[in-house]
Design an enzyme around this catalytic site. Structure first.
Site, short mmCIF file in Angstrom:
data_model
loop_
_atom_site.label_atom_id
_atom_site.label_comp_id
_atom_site.label_asym_id
_atom_site.label_seq_id
_atom_site.Cartn_x
_atom_site.Cartn_y
_atom_site.Cartn_z
N GLY A 11 -34.19 9.05 -1.18
CA GLY A 11 -33.02 8.15 -0.92
C GLY A 11 -32.58 7.42 -1.63
O GLY A 11 -32.38 7.18 -3.46
N GLU A 12 -31.16 6.62 -1.84
CA GLU A 12 -30.77 5.66 -2.61
C GLU A 12 -30.67 3.97 -2.12
O GLU A 12 -30.43 3.74 -1.51
CB GLU A 12 -29.08 5.89 -2.23
CG GLU A 12 -28.66 6.98 -2.81
CD GLU A 12 -28.68 7.26 -4.13
OE1 GLU A 12 -28.55 7.04 -5.01
OE2 GLU A 12 -28.12 8.63 -4.69
N GLY A 13 -31.19 3.70 -2.92
CA GLY A 13 -31.42 2.01 -2.63
C GLY A 13 -30.45 0.93 -3.45
O GLY A 13 -29.76 1.61 -4.11
N GLY A 16 -30.80 1.75 -6.75
CA GLY A 16 -31.34 3.05 -7.43
C GLY A 16 -31.51 4.22 -6.81
O GLY A 16 -31.80 3.50 -5.85
N VAL A 18 -34.90 6.43 -5.68
CA VAL A 18 -35.47 6.38 -4.39
C VAL A 18 -36.38 7.55 -4.60
O VAL A 18 -35.94 8.07 -3.90
CB VAL A 18 -35.98 5.68 -3.35
CG1 VAL A 18 -38.04 5.42 -2.53
CG2 VAL A 18 -35.61 4.26 -2.89
N ASP A 168 -31.06 -7.56 4.95
CA ASP A 168 -29.91 -6.55 5.47
C ASP A 168 -30.96 -5.50 5.77
O ASP A 168 -31.49 -4.75 5.62
CB ASP A 168 -29.85 -5.93 3.96
CG ASP A 168 -28.96 -4.65 3.43
OD1 ASP A 168 -28.03 -4.47 4.78
OD2 ASP A 168 -28.93 -3.65 2.67
P1 AMP Z 1 -34.20 1.55 0.44
O1 AMP Z 1 -33.37 1.07 -0.61
O2 AMP Z 1 -35.09 1.00 0.23
O3 AMP Z 1 -33.91 1.31 1.74
O4 AMP Z 1 -33.87 3.18 0.27
C1 AMP Z 1 -32.93 3.72 0.94
C2 AMP Z 1 -33.69 4.76 1.14
O5 AMP Z 1 -35.16 5.51 0.28
C3 AMP Z 1 -34.54 4.42 1.96
O6 AMP Z 1 -34.03 4.96 3.91
C4 AMP Z 1 -35.62 5.67 2.71
O7 AMP Z 1 -35.05 6.89 3.04
C5 AMP Z 1 -36.13 6.29 1.34
N1 AMP Z 1 -37.20 4.94 1.24
C6 AMP Z 1 -37.45 3.89 0.54
N2 AMP Z 1 -38.74 4.09 1.05
C7 AMP Z 1 -39.20 4.71 0.75
C8 AMP Z 1 -41.09 4.90 1.66
N3 AMP Z 1 -41.72 4.18 1.11
N4 AMP Z 1 -40.99 5.77 1.99
C9 AMP Z 1 -39.92 6.79 1.94
N5 AMP Z 1 -39.11 6.80 1.66
C10 AMP Z 1 -38.64 5.68 1.39
#
Ligand code: AMP
Length: 335
Positions: A11-13, A16, A18, A168
């Site tokens: 994913g995109e955090g 940056g 993920v 958010d």
């Molecule tokens: P976030 O910025 O934390 O929302 O991360 C962006 C995306 O990355 C999320 O929508 C998830 O699909 C994936 N992701 C983030 N954290 C995790 C995690 N601990 N385990 C699995 N996928 C994650």
């Protein structure tokens, strides 16, 4: 970072990419997330330390994704020396891997902090999508909506009790363990504690669909109500399998809200017309909320309506929501 075997981007955090990775020693799956927290010559700045400690504290809740460890990543030059294989390939040029977001991409050569979280197999957006489209479209079972909402409220109540707003909340950052039926809050943005100025986050590029009207109207003094509004939108979306207010600009977002809930008045929401971005809006009457969530029973509609109250001070809190009759039929001993 040599402790982890990087598997794939998941994913995109906000700061940056993920990555899914595996802890080489234990085999445990983890999510690696780059932070904007740079280290300076003196090491980890105190603000970063404070934020990481807070994140560690919050992640003690079962309903917040667990922070397993915090790793420093050396500057790219050191890394290249340690792992020459990675330095080959396209984009030669000194420091040319900058901006790719991977662990080797420590911005400007400064050591960066990476957060290592427990890995969950999906998020609520993907989960809802899988019920809406694909081979077997079907409603999210009402008992599961109830269960997920309860877990979400548990996590939100935990954050709020420590003075932290998420700001958010959206299906993308609610992680789901399908097998165990667990939902956990992720992306507790660093620097979102009450004590941090709100301004720096207002220009963050985020989905607007879950954004509270007071934020959209430019209020500078928002509080726990912003998260509760998002929870309401997420609740409705689990039921509908479709966003409740899918606006594509701040103005359109407000119009979506006003069309369903009616244009807010001073009587309903004292002070609304004095907010920075208040204009003269078209006048709409409130619609019947139940019609927007046809499969939701009266208790659910009542709870939703309390999450979507215009006046943030009147909006239900997470703690109060946990005691709402909507959850009377839930076996709470499992939490
Ligand atoms: P976030 O910025 O934390 O929302 O991360 C962006 C995306 O990355 C999320 O929508 C998830 O699909 C994936 N992701 C983030 N954290 C995790 C995690 N601990 N385990 C699995 N996928 C994650």
């Amino acid at each position: 970072m040599e402790k982890y075997e990087k598997l794939e981007k998941v994913g995109e955090g906000t700061y940056g990419k993920v990555y899914k990775a595996k802890d080489k020693a234990t085999g445990q799956l983890v999510a690696l997330k780059k932070t904007r927290l740079e280290m300076d010559e003196e090491g980890v700045p105190p603000t970063a330390l404070r934020e990481v400690s807070l994140l560690q504290l919050l992640s003690q809740s079962l309903y917040v994704v667990r922070l397993l460890s915090v790793e420093h990543v050396d500057s790219p030059s050191k890394r290249k020396a340690a792992a020459p294989a990675e330095a080959g390939g396209a984009g030669a040029g000194g420091g040319g891997d900058q901006g790719q977001g991977g662990p080797a991409a420590a911005a400007g050569g400064k050591p960066m902090l990476y957060l290592v979280f427990e890995y969950l197999d999906t998020d609520l957006k993907k989960f809802i999508d899988s019920h809406r489209k694909g081979p077997s479209p079907r409603p999210v079972p009402p008992a599961l909506v109830q269960n997920f909402l309860y877990q979400l409220l548990k996590g939100v109540a935990h954050c709020h009790s420590h003075g932290v707003l998420h700001r958010d909340l959206k299906p993308q950052n609610l992680l789901v363990d399908k097998e165990k039926g667990i939902l956990k809050i992720a992306d507790l943005g660093l620097g979102r504690a009450f004590t941090v100025p709100l301004k720096s986050y207002t220009h963050e590029v985020v989905t607007l669909w879950y954004r509270a009207p007071e934020v959209l109207l430019g209020s500078s003094h928002y509080s726990i109500g912003v998260d509760m509004w998002s929870v309401g939108c997420i609740f409705a979306e689990m039921v509908r399998r479709q966003a409740l207010f899918p606006g594509d600009s701040e103005f359109q977002q407000l119009l979506h809200i006003f069309r369903l809930l009616g244009t807010p008045t001073e009587k309903q929401w004292p002070g609304v017309t004095a907010l920075r971005d208040w204009h003269v809006f078209p006048q709409w009457e409130p619609q019947n909320l139940a019609r927007a969530v046809p499969s939701l029973g009266p208790d659910g509609v009542d709870l939703l309506s309390k999450m979507l109250i215009y006046d943030p001070a009147e909006r239900i809190s997470a703690k109060a929501a946990l005691d709402h009759p909507f959850f009377d039929s839930l076996d709470k001993s499992q939490f």
